[in-house]
Scaffold this motif. Structure first.
Motif, PDB file in Angstrom:
ATOM      1  N   HIS A 283      26.961  30.831  54.559  1.00  0.00           N
ATOM      2  CA  HIS A 283      26.719  29.502  53.986  1.00  0.00           C
ATOM      3  C   HIS A 283      25.911  29.609  52.680  1.00  0.00           C
ATOM      4  O   HIS A 283      25.044  28.762  52.410  1.00  0.00           O
ATOM      5  N   THR A 284      26.186  30.624  51.902  1.00  0.00           N
ATOM      6  CA  THR A 284      25.586  30.776  50.575  1.00  0.00           C
ATOM      7  C   THR A 284      26.645  30.408  49.539  1.00  0.00           C
ATOM      8  O   THR A 284      27.786  30.874  49.615  1.00  0.00           O
ATOM      9  N   HIS A 285      26.246  29.571  48.577  1.00  0.00           N
ATOM     10  CA  HIS A 285      27.214  29.040  47.612  1.00  0.00           C
ATOM     11  C   HIS A 285      26.729  29.310  46.189  1.00  0.00           C
ATOM     12  O   HIS A 285      25.590  28.969  45.833  1.00  0.00           O
ATOM     13  N   THR A 286      27.595  29.922  45.407  1.00  0.00           N
ATOM     14  CA  THR A 286      27.295  30.330  44.042  1.00  0.00           C
ATOM     15  C   THR A 286      28.165  29.498  43.108  1.00  0.00           C
ATOM     16  O   THR A 286      29.395  29.676  43.063  1.00  0.00           O
ATOM     17  N   ILE A 308      31.037  31.669  52.706  1.00  0.00           N
ATOM     18  CA  ILE A 308      30.426  31.910  51.401  1.00  0.00           C
ATOM     19  C   ILE A 308      31.425  31.501  50.334  1.00  0.00           C
ATOM     20  O   ILE A 308      32.630  31.758  50.473  1.00  0.00           O
ATOM     21  N   SER A 309      30.940  30.875  49.267  1.00  0.00           N
ATOM     22  CA  SER A 309      31.864  30.433  48.228  1.00  0.00           C
ATOM     23  C   SER A 309      31.346  30.777  46.839  1.00  0.00           C
ATOM     24  O   SER A 309      30.128  30.887  46.621  1.00  0.00           O
ATOM     25  N   TYR A 310      32.286  30.920  45.900  1.00  0.00           N
ATOM     26  CA  TYR A 310      32.007  31.162  44.480  1.00  0.00           C
ATOM     27  C   TYR A 310      32.902  30.205  43.701  1.00  0.00           C
ATOM     28  O   TYR A 310      34.123  30.377  43.655  1.00  0.00           O
ATOM     29  N   ARG A 311      32.271  29.189  43.093  1.00  0.00           N
ATOM     30  CA  ARG A 311      33.067  28.132  42.468  1.00  0.00           C
ATOM     31  C   ARG A 311      32.561  27.816  41.060  1.00  0.00           C
ATOM     32  O   ARG A 311      31.366  27.664  40.838  1.00  0.00           O
ATOM     33  N   ASN A 312      33.496  27.731  40.148  1.00  0.00           N
ATOM     34  CA  ASN A 312      33.240  27.235  38.789  1.00  0.00           C
ATOM     35  C   ASN A 312      32.131  28.003  38.081  1.00  0.00           C
ATOM     36  O   ASN A 312      31.218  27.418  37.501  1.00  0.00           O
ATOM     37  N   ASN A 313      32.219  29.307  38.134  1.00  0.00           N
ATOM     38  CA  ASN A 313      31.293  30.157  37.396  1.00  0.00           C
ATOM     39  C   ASN A 313      31.980  30.720  36.155  1.00  0.00           C
ATOM     40  O   ASN A 313      33.188  30.959  36.152  1.00  0.00           O
ATOM     41  N   LEU A 314      31.214  30.939  35.093  1.00  0.00           N
ATOM     42  CA  LEU A 314      31.702  31.675  33.932  1.00  0.00           C
ATOM     43  C   LEU A 314      31.235  33.112  34.093  1.00  0.00           C
ATOM     44  O   LEU A 314      30.024  33.373  34.082  1.00  0.00           O
ATOM     45  N   VAL A 315      32.171  34.031  34.265  1.00  0.00           N
ATOM     46  CA  VAL A 315      31.852  35.442  34.508  1.00  0.00           C
ATOM     47  C   VAL A 315      32.678  36.266  33.528  1.00  0.00           C
ATOM     48  O   VAL A 315      33.919  36.273  33.596  1.00  0.00           O
ATOM     49  N   TYR A 316      31.980  36.960  32.620  1.00  0.00           N
ATOM     50  CA  TYR A 316      32.717  37.588  31.523  1.00  0.00           C
ATOM     51  C   TYR A 316      31.920  38.730  30.895  1.00  0.00           C
ATOM     52  O   TYR A 316      30.681  38.674  30.829  1.00  0.00           O
ATOM     53  N   HIS A 317      32.649  39.747  30.443  1.00  0.00           N
ATOM     54  CA  HIS A 317      32.094  40.837  29.632  1.00  0.00           C
ATOM     55  C   HIS A 317      30.961  41.566  30.360  1.00  0.00           C
ATOM     56  O   HIS A 317      29.926  41.887  29.786  1.00  0.00           O
ATOM     57  N   ASN A 318      31.194  41.823  31.658  1.00  0.00           N
ATOM     58  CA  ASN A 318      30.260  42.631  32.440  1.00  0.00           C
ATOM     59  C   ASN A 318      30.838  44.043  32.529  1.00  0.00           C
ATOM     60  O   ASN A 318      31.970  44.240  32.996  1.00  0.00           O
ATOM     61  N   ALA A 319      30.088  45.026  32.074  1.00  0.00           N
ATOM     62  CA  ALA A 319      30.640  46.330  31.698  1.00  0.00           C
ATOM     63  C   ALA A 319      31.428  47.020  32.808  1.00  0.00           C
ATOM     64  O   ALA A 319      32.466  47.632  32.556  1.00  0.00           O
ATOM     65  N   HIS A 320      30.950  46.940  34.056  1.00  0.00           N
ATOM     66  CA  HIS A 320      31.587  47.672  35.149  1.00  0.00           C
ATOM     67  C   HIS A 320      32.401  46.763  36.056  1.00  0.00           C
ATOM     68  O   HIS A 320      32.734  47.141  37.181  1.00  0.00           O
ATOM     69  N   GLY A 321      32.718  45.587  35.585  1.00  0.00           N
ATOM     70  CA  GLY A 321      33.550  44.670  36.349  1.00  0.00           C
ATOM     71  C   GLY A 321      32.867  43.334  36.557  1.00  0.00           C
ATOM     72  O   GLY A 321      31.650  43.259  36.764  1.00  0.00           O
ATOM     73  N   ASP A 322      33.663  42.275  36.506  1.00  0.00           N
ATOM     74  CA  ASP A 322      33.119  40.926  36.659  1.00  0.00           C
ATOM     75  C   ASP A 322      32.916  40.536  38.118  1.00  0.00           C
ATOM     76  O   ASP A 322      32.000  39.778  38.439  1.00  0.00           O
ATOM     77  N   TRP A 323      33.759  41.055  39.018  1.00  0.00           N
ATOM     78  CA  TRP A 323      33.707  40.656  40.425  1.00  0.00           C
ATOM     79  C   TRP A 323      33.873  41.868  41.339  1.00  0.00           C
ATOM     80  O   TRP A 323      34.666  42.765  41.061  1.00  0.00           O
ATOM     81  N   ARG A 324      33.150  41.842  42.461  1.00  0.00           N
ATOM     82  CA  ARG A 324      33.389  42.774  43.556  1.00  0.00           C
ATOM     83  C   ARG A 324      32.973  42.073  44.842  1.00  0.00           C
ATOM     84  O   ARG A 324      31.805  42.085  45.242  1.00  0.00           O
ATOM     85  N   LEU A 325      33.947  41.438  45.469  1.00  0.00           N
ATOM     86  CA  LEU A 325      33.684  40.629  46.655  1.00  0.00           C
ATOM     87  C   LEU A 325      34.255  41.309  47.896  1.00  0.00           C
ATOM     88  O   LEU A 325      35.054  42.239  47.804  1.00  0.00           O
ATOM     89  N   SER A 326      33.848  40.792  49.061  1.00  0.00           N
ATOM     90  CA  SER A 326      34.363  41.317  50.325  1.00  0.00           C
ATOM     91  C   SER A 326      35.870  41.132  50.394  1.00  0.00           C
ATOM     92  O   SER A 326      36.442  40.215  49.779  1.00  0.00           O
ATOM     93  N   ALA A 327      36.525  41.985  51.166  1.00  0.00           N
ATOM     94  CA  ALA A 327      37.980  41.933  51.296  1.00  0.00           C
ATOM     95  C   ALA A 327      38.421  40.533  51.734  1.00  0.00           C
ATOM     96  O   ALA A 327      37.890  39.970  52.695  1.00  0.00           O
ATOM     97  N   GLY A 328      39.355  39.970  51.010  1.00  0.00           N
ATOM     98  CA  GLY A 328      39.881  38.649  51.328  1.00  0.00           C
ATOM     99  C   GLY A 328      39.130  37.481  50.729  1.00  0.00           C
ATOM    100  O   GLY A 328      39.609  36.349  50.762  1.00  0.00           O
ATOM    101  N   ARG A 329      37.963  37.743  50.172  1.00  0.00           N
ATOM    102  CA  ARG A 329      37.186  36.656  49.567  1.00  0.00           C
ATOM    103  C   ARG A 329      37.777  36.300  48.201  1.00  0.00           C
ATOM    104  O   ARG A 329      38.092  37.175  47.404  1.00  0.00           O
TER     105      ARG A 329
END
Length: 403
Positions: A283-286, A308-329
């Motif tokens: 129940h953590t929401h980003t 857990i949710s990740y909604r309406n974020n601006l994620v960009y130009h992060n050197a080693h990847g913008d996202w790394r979430l649990s499988a299926g997320r």
């Protein structure tokens, strides 16, 4: 106090019970129901005000005309319902607050001028934090905590460490913490909200946190949370670990409207090495965060649940990847584009993180729900990130942000 008639109910406990009620009424003000109703003394809160100023003395009574000199003395004098007004000036950190407020009578430490009361390390420092709070129902508002002026003794690993419950850390400017300490797993943070002492329900709102930790140290974070909390509208940059890091008993955390830039990792959502819970973090929401130009963007680690949710974020130009979430997320509503800050470089002493006209973050945030605080629901336009559109006014950076 006006004269009233009241009835004493007979019985062996009546006298001490009524005496206690009357004492509370004398100390706090009172309201008594008139004769003919059920007679009861109802205490009413009368707030206490204490004052701290560079011209004061700890032998003073702490009044406006005769203020204390130190925050430590004020911390010894507070009772539930006290507001401590701290005048602009420089004060020694290493403050400890242990006296609890209550839900109806919070204790408030507030800089009279936002950023005007500045805490620096004392000679022969003996605390690992500039401010160590173990009390409940306490707010720390509007201070600058500057760890760059180290003299001798113990070096600060944390700006504000909070081990209590139902506390607020609002609109502080915390910088240059632990820049030359050894990189060790015990770590530290600009702001830490910890469950180790069974603290919960922290609010970390509107702070500017930057230059935290030695280079390339993944254990020193901007804002560290290991319990239930709300982390909103903060600007975090140049934290060697994560800008916002959740671990241990973290769960039910709202991470909303923050700007996280030039950190080792932008946001880490995780749980593990539990103190008091069995996990997972759930129940953590980003929502509505800018995560830009970090080593990693947003990632999960450890034990995380299904809600857990990740909604309406601006994620960009992060050197080693913008996202790394649990499988299926899945993340939704993500913007993958430069935020267009008013004035930004990684090495700038005081970046301006307001949004320029044409920024893809303007108006693209998720509107607040009715369950969220009024201050969030009152936003005229749901922008992404902590800072407003540059055409709406000043940068709102603390006056000391050039340190």
């Amino acid at each position: 106090m006006p004269r009233h008639q009241f009835t004493i109910v007979p019985g062996p406990l009546a006298a001490p019970f009524v005496a206690m009620l009357l004492l509370a009424a004398v100390l706090s003000g009172c309201r008594l129901r008139e004769h003919g109703q059920e007679d009861l003394v109802i205490p009413e809160l009368v707030r206490t005000h204490l004052y701290v100023a560079p011209s004061g003395s700890d032998s003073n009574p702490g009044t406006r005309d005769e203020p204390f000199r130190t925050l430590t003395r004020a911390a010894q004098a507070v009772t539930p319902g006290t507001t401590v007004h701290v005048a602009p000036g420089t004060y020694f950190g290493g403050v400890r607050t242990n006296t609890h407020g209550t839900a109806e009578a919070r204790i408030v430490f507030q800089s009279v001028e936002r950023g005007g009361a500045r805490l620096v390390p004392p000679l022969d420092s003996r605390q690992p934090a500039a401010w160590d709070n173990r009390a409940n129902y306490l707010d720390i508002i509007g201070f600058e905590i500057d760890g760059s002026q180290y003299q001798s003794g113990m070096k600060w690993l944390s700006g504000i460490y909070n081990g209590g419950s139902h506390n607020g850390i609002h609109h502080n400017h915390i910088h240059h913490i632990g820049n030359d300490v050894p990189c060790e797993p015990k770590g530290g943070a600009g702001i830490g909200v910890d469950s180790y002492y069974k603290g919960n329900d922290g609010e970390v709102v509107g702070n500017h946190v930057h230059d935290i930790g030695p280079p390339d140290c993944r254990y020193m974070h901007g804002i560290y949370v290991s319990t239930t909390a709300s982390v909103r509208d903060n600007v975090i940059y140049r934290a060697s670990g994560a800008g916002i890091h959740l671990w241990h008993d973290a769960s039910h955390v709202t991470i909303r409207g923050n700007t996280v830039v030039a950190c080792g990792t932008g946001i880490v959502v995780g749980g593990g090495d539990f103190y008091h819970s069995k996990g997972p973090n759930d129940h953590t929401h980003t929502i509505n965060n800018i995560v830009y130009d970090n080593g990693h963007g947003i990632l999960e680690q450890g034990a995380t649940g299904p809600n857990i949710s990740y909604r309406n974020n601006l994620v960009y130009h992060n050197a080693h990847g913008d996202w790394r979430l649990s499988a299926g997320r899945q993340h939704t509503g993500t913007i993958s584009a430069a935020p267009l800050f008013a004035d930004y470089s990684r090495s700038s002493p005081a970046p301006d993180f307001r949004l320029l006209p044409g920024s893809p973050a303007i108006g693209k945030g998720l509107p607040a729900s009715g369950a969220e605080p009024v201050a969030i629901r009152a936003q005229r336009r749901p922008d992404i990130g902590a800072m407003p559109f540059a055409g709406t006014g000043p940068s709102h950076l603390p006056s000391s942000a050039t340190h």
